[in-house]
Design an enzyme around this catalytic site. Structure first.
Site, mmCIF file in Angstrom:
data_model
loop_
_atom_site.group_PDB
_atom_site.id
_atom_site.type_symbol
_atom_site.label_atom_id
_atom_site.label_comp_id
_atom_site.label_asym_id
_atom_site.label_seq_id
_atom_site.Cartn_x
_atom_site.Cartn_y
_atom_site.Cartn_z
ATOM 1 N N LYS A 116 0.913 -1.203 -0.139
ATOM 2 C CA LYS A 116 -0.158 0.069 -0.731
ATOM 3 C C LYS A 116 0.865 1.344 0.228
ATOM 4 C CE LYS A 116 -4.422 -1.850 1.787
ATOM 5 N NZ LYS A 116 -3.852 -3.096 2.358
ATOM 6 N N GLU A 200 -3.491 5.729 8.497
ATOM 7 C CA GLU A 200 -4.222 6.141 7.755
ATOM 8 C C GLU A 200 -5.161 7.386 8.635
ATOM 9 O OE1 GLU A 200 -4.178 4.874 3.004
ATOM 10 O OE2 GLU A 200 -5.926 4.712 4.754
ATOM 11 N N HIS A 235 -14.951 -5.338 7.849
ATOM 12 C CA HIS A 235 -14.251 -4.160 6.709
ATOM 13 C C HIS A 235 -14.029 -5.178 5.379
ATOM 14 C CE1 HIS A 235 -13.120 -1.629 9.419
ATOM 15 N NE2 HIS A 235 -12.326 -1.857 9.870
ATOM 16 N N ARG A 294 -5.681 -7.471 -9.684
ATOM 17 C CA ARG A 294 -6.918 -9.040 -10.165
ATOM 18 C C ARG A 294 -7.689 -8.907 -10.615
ATOM 19 N NH1 ARG A 294 -9.784 -9.399 -6.019
ATOM 20 N NH2 ARG A 294 -9.433 -8.377 -3.633
#
Length: 499
Positions: A116, A200, A235, A294
């Site tokens: 990430k 974040e 999530h 993907r």
């Protein structure tokens, strides 16, 4: 074009890929573990190869065994599906080294987008906005705490190497950060073999909207519209829509998000199918989150609205063919909704519900798509994700699609295990969902509002007796042919494998 393709996956996605291969006249090679010997994807494939014991680490995650199986069966290419090794750069590189085509992006692009923090850096360099956050993995909890002080709580701890909600923790107070960091790192290590965590700024009640991309080896990349993926539990996505009700009301937003997604993909040297994920705040500002290198679980809703077969496009691109689609030629028609049907018990904290499927009625009729990897008599194993099927509907508008999904859920019956079908049926009637006031916390709020109906013991006893009588009559019918007075239990015209 390829003559034979090995599918390095299982379940419904393997079945879905087999269907496109069959339409294209390409041989399909399935792989299976001990737990999947009788699975539907094995029964449907032209050939099948055993790759190991039930644990995925000893079967579906064994690169060497998958490569050996492809060679032994004469496959020229490998389709990884989603999950397992689909975003593993080493697997893509191993396929190339073995002279096999990996049906996905190049290994280098997977490496660039697979972690990430490097992906965020690439997005920033491409001029795409990102959620405020660390540009490197936190050295330790104190490093994470320093950033949290700078950007102010609440913050989100996230695994550098993964997704799906693994290694993710919300932190609202300074005193909770150390334990949350420890838990997130431990979970990330178990899930991805990488304990790195970054921080974040938490955007409160965001929408999660993703953009489907497709690019060829000649550098031509298009966006195929967006999917609303805001309905999540722990999530993890459980329901998706195409188009997003928010974006559909603001066409300029679709163009801006699509062009931003293309810039990120081009910067990564990307080709084949991919998805750029964004968070959107209350002011309709969007922020790049990550890229999935993907085919996505939720790709059927994009196919229903665009009329495209994304697996066919993947195969053509992997074979070196140019993408014949031009951006101005892509249209979005109507609305599609997908529900992920799991073997789980909504009344018991959604715990998995493995076991034997004794009976299965699948929904039929106009606008219904049913991607499944199970059939009556099959036993849902404990070893893998308990996804049974993806139920998707298409209609001319979102309102009509919701009504169609309700009808489809009413027709969908599974006997022998618990499922979340009833949960989705209730969610479809929720006023906030109907108004399309969606955000990533909506399901949790709904679960707080939802009242589990009290179970009537007498009604339960009657239902159990009726179910037993039904199964007894079916069993007698199978043993005695079509003899006997069983008119009330007839199931003629139904597909016994429910493919």
């Amino acid at each position: 074009m390829f003559r034979k393709v090995l599918i390095a996956n299982r379940g419904e996605i393997a079945v879905r890929i087999i269907r496109t291969l069959r339409e294209m006249g390409i041989g399909a090679v399935a792989v299976y573990s001990d737990a999947d010997r009788a699975s539907l994807h094995v029964r449907m494939a032209d050939e099948a190869a055993h790759v190991g014991p039930s644990p995925s680490a000893e079967s579906y995650l064994r690169i060497d065994r998958l490569i050996d199986a492809a060679r032994a069966h004469g496959a020229e290419a490998i389709h990884p599906g989603y999950g397992f090794l689909s975003e593993n750069a080493e697997f893509a590189a191993a396929c190339e080294a073995a002279g096999l085509v990996f049906i996905g992006p190049p290994a280098d692009a997977i490496r660039k987008m697979g972690l990430k923090t490097p992906a965020r850096e690439l997005a920033i360099a491409a001029g795409v906005p990102v959620v405020p956050g660390m540009q490197h993995a936190a050295r330790d909890a104190e490093d994470a705490r320093a950033f949290a002080h700078d950007c102010r709580y609440p913050v989100l701890l996230k695994a550098v190497a993964g997704g799906g909600g693994k290694g993710m923790r919300r932190v609202d107070r300074d005193e909770d950060l150390a334990s949350a960091f420890r838990d997130a790192a431990s979970e990330a290590e178990r899930a991805f073999g990488n304990s790195a965590i970054y921080v974040e700024k938490l955007i409160e009640q965001p929408r999660h909207i993703e953009v489907q991309l497709m690019g060829d080896r000649q550098g031509h990349i298009v966006y195929l519209g967006e999917r609303e993926c805001s309905l999540q539990r722990r999530h993890q996505k459980i329901m998706e829509e195409c188009p997003s009700p928010l974006v559909d009301a603001h066409p300029e937003m679709r163009r801006a998000m699509g062009e931003a997604a293309v810039r990120v993909a081009r910067a990564a040297g990307y080709h084949n199918a991919g998805t750029a994920e964004f968070l959107v705040d209350a002011g309709r500002n969007f922020y790049f989150l990550e890229m999935n290198t993907r085919l996505q679980v939720e790709h059927p809703v994009t196919e229903l609205v665009t009329g495209l077969d994304l697996v066919r496009l993947q195969l053509e691109i992997a074979a070196g063919e140019p993408l014949r689609l031009r951006q101005e030629e892509i249209n979005w028609r109507g609305a599609a909704i997908e529900c992920r049907i799991y073997a789980e018990d909504p009344d018991n904290h959604f715990f998995p519900s493995p076991g034997r499927i004794q009976h299965l009625d699948r929904p039929l009729g106009p606008g219904i798509r049913f991607d499944s990897g199970v059939y009556p008599g099959w036993t849902v194993p404990l070893d893998y994700d308990p996804l049974l099927a993806k139920l998707a509907v298409w209609a001319g508008s979102r309102e009509q699609a919701v009504a169609r999904m309700i009808r489809a859920l009413d027709e969908y019956h599974v006997v022998g295990i618990k499922t979340n079908i009833g949960f989705f049926r209730q969610l479809m009637e929720d006023d906030q969902f109907r108004r399309a006031e969606l955000h990533t916390g909506l399901v949790d709020e709904f679960l707080e509002r939802r009242r589990t109906p009290e179970k009537d013991p007498e009604l339960q006893a009657v239902a159990a007796l009726v179910g037993q009588a039904f199964l007894a009559v079916r069993s007698a019918r199978k043993e005695n042919g079509k003899g006997g007075n069983t008119a009330a239990w007839r199931t003629e015209g139904r597909d016994q494998l429910h493919q």
